[in-house]
Design an enzyme around this catalytic site. Structure first.
Site, PDB file in Angstrom:
ATOM      1  N   ASP A 118      30.371 -62.245  98.145  1.00 48.74           N
ATOM      2  CA  ASP A 118      30.355 -61.583  96.844  1.00 48.74           C
ATOM      3  C   ASP A 118      31.332 -62.184  95.847  1.00 48.74           C
ATOM      4  O   ASP A 118      31.329 -61.815  94.670  1.00 48.74           O
ATOM      5  CB  ASP A 118      30.670 -60.088  97.010  1.00 48.74           C
ATOM      6  CG  ASP A 118      29.565 -59.370  97.751  1.00 48.74           C
ATOM      7  OD1 ASP A 118      28.399 -59.705  97.494  1.00 48.74           O
ATOM      8  OD2 ASP A 118      29.865 -58.504  98.579  1.00 48.74           O
TER       9      ASP A 118
ATOM     10  N   HIS B 212      36.406 -59.638 105.423  1.00 52.93           N
ATOM     11  CA  HIS B 212      35.141 -59.336 106.078  1.00 52.93           C
ATOM     12  C   HIS B 212      35.424 -58.839 107.480  1.00 52.93           C
ATOM     13  O   HIS B 212      36.361 -59.309 108.122  1.00 52.93           O
ATOM     14  CB  HIS B 212      34.244 -60.575 106.150  1.00 52.93           C
ATOM     15  CG  HIS B 212      32.824 -60.235 106.429  1.00 52.93           C
ATOM     16  ND1 HIS B 212      32.339 -60.096 107.716  1.00 52.93           N
ATOM     17  CD2 HIS B 212      31.800 -59.959 105.595  1.00 52.93           C
ATOM     18  CE1 HIS B 212      31.069 -59.757 107.640  1.00 52.93           C
ATOM     19  NE2 HIS B 212      30.715 -59.657 106.383  1.00 52.93           N
TER      20      HIS B 212
HETATM   21  N1  CMC Z   1      42.362 -56.867  99.709  1.00 48.17           N
HETATM   22  C1  CMC Z   1      43.552 -56.526 100.232  1.00 48.17           C
HETATM   23  N2  CMC Z   1      43.757 -56.163 101.514  1.00 48.17           N
HETATM   24  C2  CMC Z   1      42.685 -56.138 102.306  1.00 48.17           C
HETATM   25  C3  CMC Z   1      41.398 -56.478 101.856  1.00 48.17           C
HETATM   26  C4  CMC Z   1      41.260 -56.854 100.502  1.00 48.17           C
HETATM   27  N3  CMC Z   1      40.056 -57.185 100.010  1.00 48.17           N
HETATM   28  N4  CMC Z   1      40.519 -56.361 102.876  1.00 48.17           N
HETATM   29  C5  CMC Z   1      41.222 -55.955 103.931  1.00 48.17           C
HETATM   30  N5  CMC Z   1      42.514 -55.820 103.596  1.00 48.17           N
HETATM   31  C6  CMC Z   1      43.613 -55.447 104.511  1.00 48.17           C
HETATM   32  C7  CMC Z   1      43.587 -53.946 104.787  1.00 48.17           C
HETATM   33  O1  CMC Z   1      44.404 -53.227 103.884  1.00 48.17           O
HETATM   34  C8  CMC Z   1      44.114 -53.882 106.203  1.00 48.17           C
HETATM   35  O2  CMC Z   1      45.517 -53.970 106.156  1.00 48.17           O
HETATM   36  P1  CMC Z   1      46.425 -53.220 107.274  1.00 48.17           P
HETATM   37  O3  CMC Z   1      46.038 -53.836 108.576  1.00 48.17           O
HETATM   38  O4  CMC Z   1      47.820 -53.518 106.851  1.00 48.17           O
HETATM   39  O5  CMC Z   1      46.069 -51.767 107.185  1.00 48.17           O
HETATM   40  C9  CMC Z   1      43.571 -55.161 106.857  1.00 48.17           C
HETATM   41  O6  CMC Z   1      43.367 -56.082 105.760  1.00 48.17           O
HETATM   42  C10 CMC Z   1      42.254 -54.975 107.589  1.00 48.17           C
HETATM   43  O7  CMC Z   1      41.342 -54.337 106.696  1.00 48.17           O
HETATM   44  P2  CMC Z   1      40.252 -53.275 107.155  1.00 48.17           P
HETATM   45  O8  CMC Z   1      39.834 -52.478 105.974  1.00 48.17           O
HETATM   46  O9  CMC Z   1      40.739 -52.548 108.368  1.00 48.17           O
HETATM   47  O10 CMC Z   1      39.099 -54.270 107.594  1.00 48.17           O
HETATM   48  P3  CMC Z   1      37.579 -53.931 107.736  1.00 48.17           P
HETATM   49  O11 CMC Z   1      37.006 -54.931 108.666  1.00 48.17           O
HETATM   50  O12 CMC Z   1      37.390 -52.494 108.091  1.00 48.17           O
HETATM   51  O13 CMC Z   1      36.986 -54.109 106.257  1.00 48.17           O
HETATM   52  C11 CMC Z   1      35.990 -55.007 104.314  1.00 48.17           C
HETATM   53  C12 CMC Z   1      36.226 -55.183 105.824  1.00 48.17           C
HETATM   54  C13 CMC Z   1      34.995 -56.055 103.854  1.00 48.17           C
HETATM   55  C14 CMC Z   1      35.397 -53.632 104.064  1.00 48.17           C
HETATM   56  C15 CMC Z   1      37.349 -55.167 103.570  1.00 48.17           C
HETATM   57  O14 CMC Z   1      37.872 -56.459 103.778  1.00 48.17           O
HETATM   58  C16 CMC Z   1      37.214 -54.889 102.064  1.00 48.17           C
HETATM   59  O15 CMC Z   1      37.284 -53.722 101.649  1.00 48.17           O
HETATM   60  N6  CMC Z   1      36.997 -55.958 101.218  1.00 48.17           N
HETATM   61  C17 CMC Z   1      36.792 -55.768  99.806  1.00 48.17           C
HETATM   62  C18 CMC Z   1      35.338 -55.368  99.549  1.00 48.17           C
HETATM   63  C19 CMC Z   1      34.378 -56.516  99.743  1.00 48.17           C
HETATM   64  O16 CMC Z   1      34.566 -57.616  99.239  1.00 48.17           O
HETATM   65  N7  CMC Z   1      33.259 -56.234 100.471  1.00 48.17           N
HETATM   66  C20 CMC Z   1      32.167 -57.185 100.676  1.00 48.17           C
HETATM   67  C21 CMC Z   1      32.002 -57.580 102.103  1.00 48.17           C
HETATM   68  S1  CMC Z   1      30.925 -59.032 102.278  1.00 48.17           S
HETATM   69  C22 CMC Z   1      29.385 -58.507 101.686  1.00 48.17           C
HETATM   70  C23 CMC Z   1      28.718 -57.566 102.600  1.00 48.17           C
HETATM   71  O17 CMC Z   1      28.311 -57.980 103.699  1.00 48.17           O
HETATM   72  O18 CMC Z   1      28.574 -56.402 102.232  1.00 48.17           O
END
Ligand code: CMC
Length: 431
Positions: free
Chosen positions: A366, A308
């Site tokens: 989720d 998140h």
């Molecule tokens: N599985 C594996 N690696 C992950 C994941 C994951 N679910 N989420 C983040 N990472 C890694 C990502 O690859 C990155 O690694 P690095 O620093 O080496 O490049 C690091 O963690 C930071 O990730 P980010 O994408 O820069 O973080 P963000 O804050 O932009 O993204 C997120 C947040 C929720 C979009 C992301 O964690 C994700 O895609 N999660 C899976 C989808 C999900 O479950 N979404 C629902 C969110 S809660 C409900 C809502 O409010 O919508």
């Protein structure tokens, strides 16, 4: 905005600029850069808004390190245990918990708006039967602005209120209709002696040919799912609603924009993607393979329902959701649910794994919601529409707050331009 005498100093090429610092009730201080461009001729750069407060708001607060979520100051755990969805709607919209009389009045108004304009039934028929219910919802909610002309004047507080009530009341009806349409069953009209969650369950699962009794335990679980999703400060879909609304667009169009944004798998679409992932994993033996894929930089796969932007300790909603999953499965006598077993084991393994621990990746809301919704009988395609109907009150509360703010300005970000500088057009023969 409150007064402040604190400033941060920014030095650019030997010139310094004092920027006011504001302190929120709780949470990190905010540096006010609004005059930076006019004073210093520079923009700030923050794609993804990781360090940007885009507005003032008094609705929802998240402390990502503590795993805390407050609606108007009240912890989500207390609301999930003691309140109910419509009371939470009142709270989010109006700022304080209702008295008994206020609650009665609010509930009565929402209840009387649950039906949709009869002509909307024909509008549904324009969609293909196999449309995703989110596709239908984006269209139908946008089309509400063509049906409810008397609540489109955003400068009239009464019309804003009516639009809010209409959307809270009708979104469950529209989501249920989208579902019924997709499975070829007749629409079920709302039954207004039922509570909000029971009414929604009935509109989804009843058929005119048979009696349908709503299970109070399932209704309670549904109500709790709605409360947990009701608002989440300036997330992507809420920011979309605010940005759309900042141009003066009508509230139905703004909420349709929010639904479109929510659909993405990084946001609300994650609940469907997560259950599909858990099913694909299938057995606990295959978990290590998926953990390895999630960690592999060359594989785009992510553990859905994990991570998140704000929560870096745990997602308080996921905790409540996990308890609800156990309760619902127990009630339904599902004691041997392989998907739940995979989910629990995946969570255990990931929470001990260095990759997930160091990146502070925890199960989010989720992760468990799909298991509950599937047990209730919903197909995966309905998971995100349920998120959407629950979040509608958050979108509309944030929209109302923004429209009521005399300092409202159209949202208009700038950019770091990396394209060509001005150049002369060349005729096609000389290219
Ligand atoms: N599985 C594996 N690696 C992950 C994941 C994951 N679910 N989420 C983040 N990472 C890694 C990502 O690859 C990155 O690694 P690095 O620093 O080496 O490049 C690091 O963690 C930071 O990730 P980010 O994408 O820069 O973080 P963000 O804050 O932009 O993204 C997120 C947040 C929720 C979009 C992301 O964690 C994700 O895609 N999660 C899976 C989808 C999900 O479950 N979404 C629902 C969110 S809660 C409900 C809502 O409010 O919508």
């Amino acid at each position: 905005m409150a007064e402040t005498n604190r400033t941060a100093t920014l030095n650019i090429d030997g010139k310094s600029y004092d920027l006011p610092i504001f302190s929120p009730t709780v949470g990190p201080d905010v540096i006010d850069i609004r005059k930076l461009y006019s004073d210093a001729d520079v923009f700030t750069y923050d794609p993804g808004f990781t360090s940007t407060a885009a507005c003032e708001s008094a609705i929802t607060f998240i402390d990502g390190d503590k795993g805390q979520l407050l609606y108007r100051g009240y912890p989500i755990e207390q609301l999930a245990e003691k309140s109910h969805f419509l009371e939470v709607c009142y709270l989010l919209l109006n700022g304080s918990l209702p008295t008994a009389a206020q609650m009665d009045n609010f509930e009565g108004r929402v209840t009387r708006h649950t039906m949709v304009h009869e002509q909307m039934h024909y509008f549904f028929r324009g969609f293909r039967r196999d449309s995703h219910p989110m596709a239908t919802m984006v269209g139908v909610v946008g089309a509400m602005s063509a049906f409810y002309h008397d609540s489109l004047d955003i400068n009239d507080p009464w019309q804003r209120e009516v639009a809010a009530i209409r959307m809270i009341a009708k979104l469950p009806t529209i989501a249920a209709m989208a579902y019924k349409y997709s499975i070829g069953q007749p629409f079920v009209y709302p039954q207004n002696d039922l509570d909000y969650a029971s009414n929604f369950l009935r509109m989804c699962f009843a058929v005119p040919a048979e009696d349908y009794k709503v299970s109070p335990v399932l209704a309670k679980a549904m109500d709790r799912i709605m409360m947990l999703h009701a608002d989440h400060e300036q997330n992507a879909s809420t920011s979309t609603v605010r940005l759309a609304g900042s141009s003066g667009a009508n509230p139905f169009a703004c909420v349709a924009a929010g639904i479109a944004c929510l659909w993405g798998p990084a946001h609300g679409g994650a609940n469907q993607a997560c259950l599909e992932m858990l099913r694909e994993i299938g057995t606990v033996e295959r978990i290590p393979e998926y953990i390895a894929r999630a960690k592999d930089k060359n594989d785009p796969f992510r553990l859905m329902g994990f991570g998140h932007r704000v929560y870096k300790n745990f997602d308080p909603r996921a905790k409540v959701m996990k308890e609800s999953a156990d309760e619902v499965l127990d009630l339904l006598g599902i004691h041997d649910n392989e998907t739940l077993r995979v989910a629990k084991e995946l969570e255990r393994i990931a929470l001990e794994d260095d990759y997930f621990v160091s990146k502070k990746l925890y199960p989010n809301v989720d992760f468990y919601s799909g298991i509950i919704l599937e047990a209730m009988g919903f197909p995966t395609a309905m998971f995100t529409p349920i998120f959407a109907l629950s979040r509608t009150v958050g979108w509309i509360s944030q929209w109302k707050e923004m429209i009521g703010d005399p300092a409202l300005k159209i949202g208009r970000p700038r950019q770091l331009y990396i394209g060509e500088a001005a150049r002369d057009y060349t005729p096609v023969e000389s290219r």
